[in-house]
Design an enzyme around this catalytic site. Structure first.
Site, PDB file in Angstrom:
ATOM      1  N   HIS A  74     -34.060  35.781 -62.936  1.00  0.00           N
ATOM      2  CA  HIS A  74     -33.700  36.285 -61.614  1.00  0.00           C
ATOM      3  C   HIS A  74     -34.089  35.257 -60.564  1.00  0.00           C
ATOM      4  O   HIS A  74     -34.782  34.269 -60.869  1.00  0.00           O
ATOM      5  CB  HIS A  74     -34.379  37.632 -61.325  1.00  0.00           C
ATOM      6  CG  HIS A  74     -35.852  37.625 -61.523  1.00  0.00           C
ATOM      7  ND1 HIS A  74     -36.709  36.947 -60.692  1.00  0.00           N
ATOM      8  CD2 HIS A  74     -36.628  38.190 -62.478  1.00  0.00           C
ATOM      9  CE1 HIS A  74     -37.939  37.116 -61.113  1.00  0.00           C
ATOM     10  NE2 HIS A  74     -37.929  37.856 -62.209  1.00  0.00           N
TER      11      HIS A  74
HETATM   12  P1  TYD Z   1     -39.983  41.682 -63.345  1.00  0.00           P
HETATM   13  O1  TYD Z   1     -40.383  40.853 -62.164  1.00  0.00           O
HETATM   14  O2  TYD Z   1     -38.568  42.130 -63.435  1.00  0.00           O
HETATM   15  O3  TYD Z   1     -40.385  40.909 -64.676  1.00  0.00           O
HETATM   16  P2  TYD Z   1     -39.759  39.581 -65.290  1.00  0.00           P
HETATM   17  O4  TYD Z   1     -39.043  38.926 -64.193  1.00  0.00           O
HETATM   18  O5  TYD Z   1     -40.893  38.776 -65.767  1.00  0.00           O
HETATM   19  O6  TYD Z   1     -38.895  40.020 -66.397  1.00  0.00           O
HETATM   20  O7  TYD Z   1     -40.961  42.918 -63.412  1.00  0.00           O
HETATM   21  C1  TYD Z   1     -40.979  43.777 -64.530  1.00  0.00           C
HETATM   22  C2  TYD Z   1     -41.390  45.164 -64.053  1.00  0.00           C
HETATM   23  O8  TYD Z   1     -42.707  45.138 -63.499  1.00  0.00           O
HETATM   24  C3  TYD Z   1     -40.482  45.730 -62.995  1.00  0.00           C
HETATM   25  O9  TYD Z   1     -40.159  47.060 -63.358  1.00  0.00           O
HETATM   26  C4  TYD Z   1     -41.301  45.773 -61.742  1.00  0.00           C
HETATM   27  C5  TYD Z   1     -42.728  45.693 -62.191  1.00  0.00           C
HETATM   28  N1  TYD Z   1     -43.525  44.833 -61.295  1.00  0.00           N
HETATM   29  C6  TYD Z   1     -44.364  45.415 -60.367  1.00  0.00           C
HETATM   30  O10 TYD Z   1     -44.465  46.647 -60.241  1.00  0.00           O
HETATM   31  N2  TYD Z   1     -45.116  44.605 -59.560  1.00  0.00           N
HETATM   32  C7  TYD Z   1     -45.051  43.249 -59.635  1.00  0.00           C
HETATM   33  O11 TYD Z   1     -45.767  42.536 -58.880  1.00  0.00           O
HETATM   34  C8  TYD Z   1     -44.154  42.655 -60.588  1.00  0.00           C
HETATM   35  C9  TYD Z   1     -44.016  41.167 -60.708  1.00  0.00           C
HETATM   36  C10 TYD Z   1     -43.415  43.495 -61.401  1.00  0.00           C
END
Ligand code: TYD
Length: 137
Positions: A49
């Site tokens: 992303h």
């Molecule tokens: P995401 O940033 O989509 O993970 P990645 O990019 O590594 O695959 O985050 C995964 C999940 O965690 C998403 O449901 C949101 C949650 N999250 C939080 O609640 N707080 C945060 O600071 C982060 C980074 C993620």
């Protein structure tokens, strides 16, 4: 500010080394949030992303992994494997983390609180935004 590697201070000591970063010094923004990624099963990847507004610095506190960045035109791959290097990523850069070694630990600091509406999760939408940006410059 462009994508770049930050070399953190390394205080070498026979008792063990120490590195650090702090707001607006080694990290070029005020840190609002810290999170970390760990226990990644072999072959998995994270990220995939971009962010509309937030900037980040990523550090491999332990082990190694690759950060693959795309600016809408070209891709760059950084292998992070030292705890005294950070990778600065400005906003509107597509990024994925992959090739995690066993027991690797990725530390990420951001200048914004978690807000889902700051995510761009569709690569073609991301590319369209970047193309529109470039055509107005
Ligand atoms: P995401 O940033 O989509 O993970 P990645 O990019 O590594 O695959 O985050 C995964 C999940 O965690 C998403 O449901 C949101 C949650 N999250 C939080 O609640 N707080 C945060 O600071 C982060 C980074 C993620």
């Amino acid at each position: 500010m462009d994508i770049h590697i930050i070399n953190f201070p390394k205080i070498e000591d026979e008792r063990g080394n120490l590195s650090f970063f702090q707001n607006n010094a080694q990290v070029p923004f005020e840190i609002k949030r810290t999170y970390w990624i760990y226990d990644v099963p072999g072959g998995e990847y994270r990220g995939g992303h971009a962010f509309k507004d937030q900037q980040e610095v990523i550090v491999a506190l332990s082990g190694s992994f690759d950060v693959v960045l795309h600016d809408g035109i070209k891709e760059q791959r950084f292998q992070l494997n030292r705890s005294y290097y950070g990778l600065y990523i400005p906003n509107k850069i597509w990024r994925s983390l992959e090739n995690f070694s066993t027991n690797s630990l990725a530390l990420i600091v951001s200048d914004m609180n978690y807000i889902e509406s700051d995510y761009l999760r569709d690569f073609s939408l991301f590319q369209k935004i970047k193309n529109d940006e470039n055509s107005t410059i």
